[in-house]
Design an enzyme around this catalytic site. Structure first.
Site, PDB file in Angstrom:
ATOM      1  N   GLY A 166       1.241  -3.918   1.755  1.00  0.00           N
ATOM      2  CA  GLY A 166       1.327  -2.839   2.575  1.00  0.00           C
ATOM      3  C   GLY A 166       2.783  -2.206   2.702  1.00  0.00           C
ATOM      4  O   GLY A 166       3.366  -2.111   1.740  1.00  0.00           O
ATOM      5  N   ASP A 167       3.206  -2.190   4.085  1.00  0.00           N
ATOM      6  CA  ASP A 167       4.721  -1.931   4.080  1.00  0.00           C
ATOM      7  C   ASP A 167       5.654  -3.137   4.503  1.00  0.00           C
ATOM      8  O   ASP A 167       6.382  -3.160   5.300  1.00  0.00           O
ATOM      9  CB  ASP A 167       4.797  -0.885   5.370  1.00  0.00           C
ATOM     10  CG  ASP A 167       4.324  -1.363   6.651  1.00  0.00           C
ATOM     11  OD1 ASP A 167       3.408  -2.322   6.483  1.00  0.00           O
ATOM     12  OD2 ASP A 167       4.479  -0.833   7.836  1.00  0.00           O
TER      13      ASP A 167
END
Length: 183
Positions: A166-167
């Site tokens: 993801g981030d």
């Protein structure tokens, strides 16, 4: 004359049988040696040693099998490399993934001697979900690529930068000063 002809015929028969036997042994050897080489290469490939050199000499059927085996060996090596990259690296950023990072961290931890320091920095991009939701995944992917490039630009050669998913990124700083304040 009959006895002499008979003796010559028996001698010629024995000699021709010996020559044919010798030629038969040579023919069998010329087939068995390359087949043993093929078998040995198959065993090496089965053991995971894909860098085993395959020597092709000649143009008979066995050499054709060896040539096909060379091509198969190259495809297997390429597939193995691709599988490794998929298992240990993030396909979007080409950074190490969580699995590779944990292995690196274990090696670093095991290699630290008394008094040495290392640090792990956890980085999470704020409001990334909003970027993905409003601008789409293509823009989100570009943001992740830009973030990884910028993070990569700030790390040293000894540091390990990874994308956990993801981030989420993580940086492991190695070779820090022995003093906690300096580190």
């Amino acid at each position: 004359r009959y006895e002499q002809t008979r003796s010559l015929a028996v001698g010629a028969l024995v000699l021709s049988m010996a020559v044919l036997g010798f030629l038969g042994v040579m023919l069998i050897r010329s087939i068995v040696r390359p087949l043993r080489q093929v078998s040995q290469v198959f065993h090496h490939i089965a053991d995971g040693r894909l860098d085993t050199p395959i020597v092709v000499q000649g143009q008979d059927e066995i050499c054709e099998v060896l040539t096909d085996l060379q091509a198969m060996q190259q495809r297997l090596a390429a597939n193995e490399e691709a599988i490794y990259r998929l298992a240990y690296y993030d396909p979007l950023t080409d950074l190490p993934n969580r699995i590779e990072f944990l292995e690196q961290m274990g090696k670093t931890e095991a290699g630290l001697s008394r008094g040495e320091m290392a640090a792990v920095l956890y980085i999470d991009l704020d409001h990334f979900k909003a970027v993905n939701d409003t601008l789409g995944h293509a823009v989100g992917d570009e943001v992740i690529k830009q973030a990884s490039a910028r993070l990569w630009g700030t790390t040293r050669e000894t540091d390990v930068l990874a994308r956990l998913g993801g981030d989420e990124f993580v940086v492991m700083l190695e070779e820090l000063a022995h003093d906690a304040t300096e580190a």
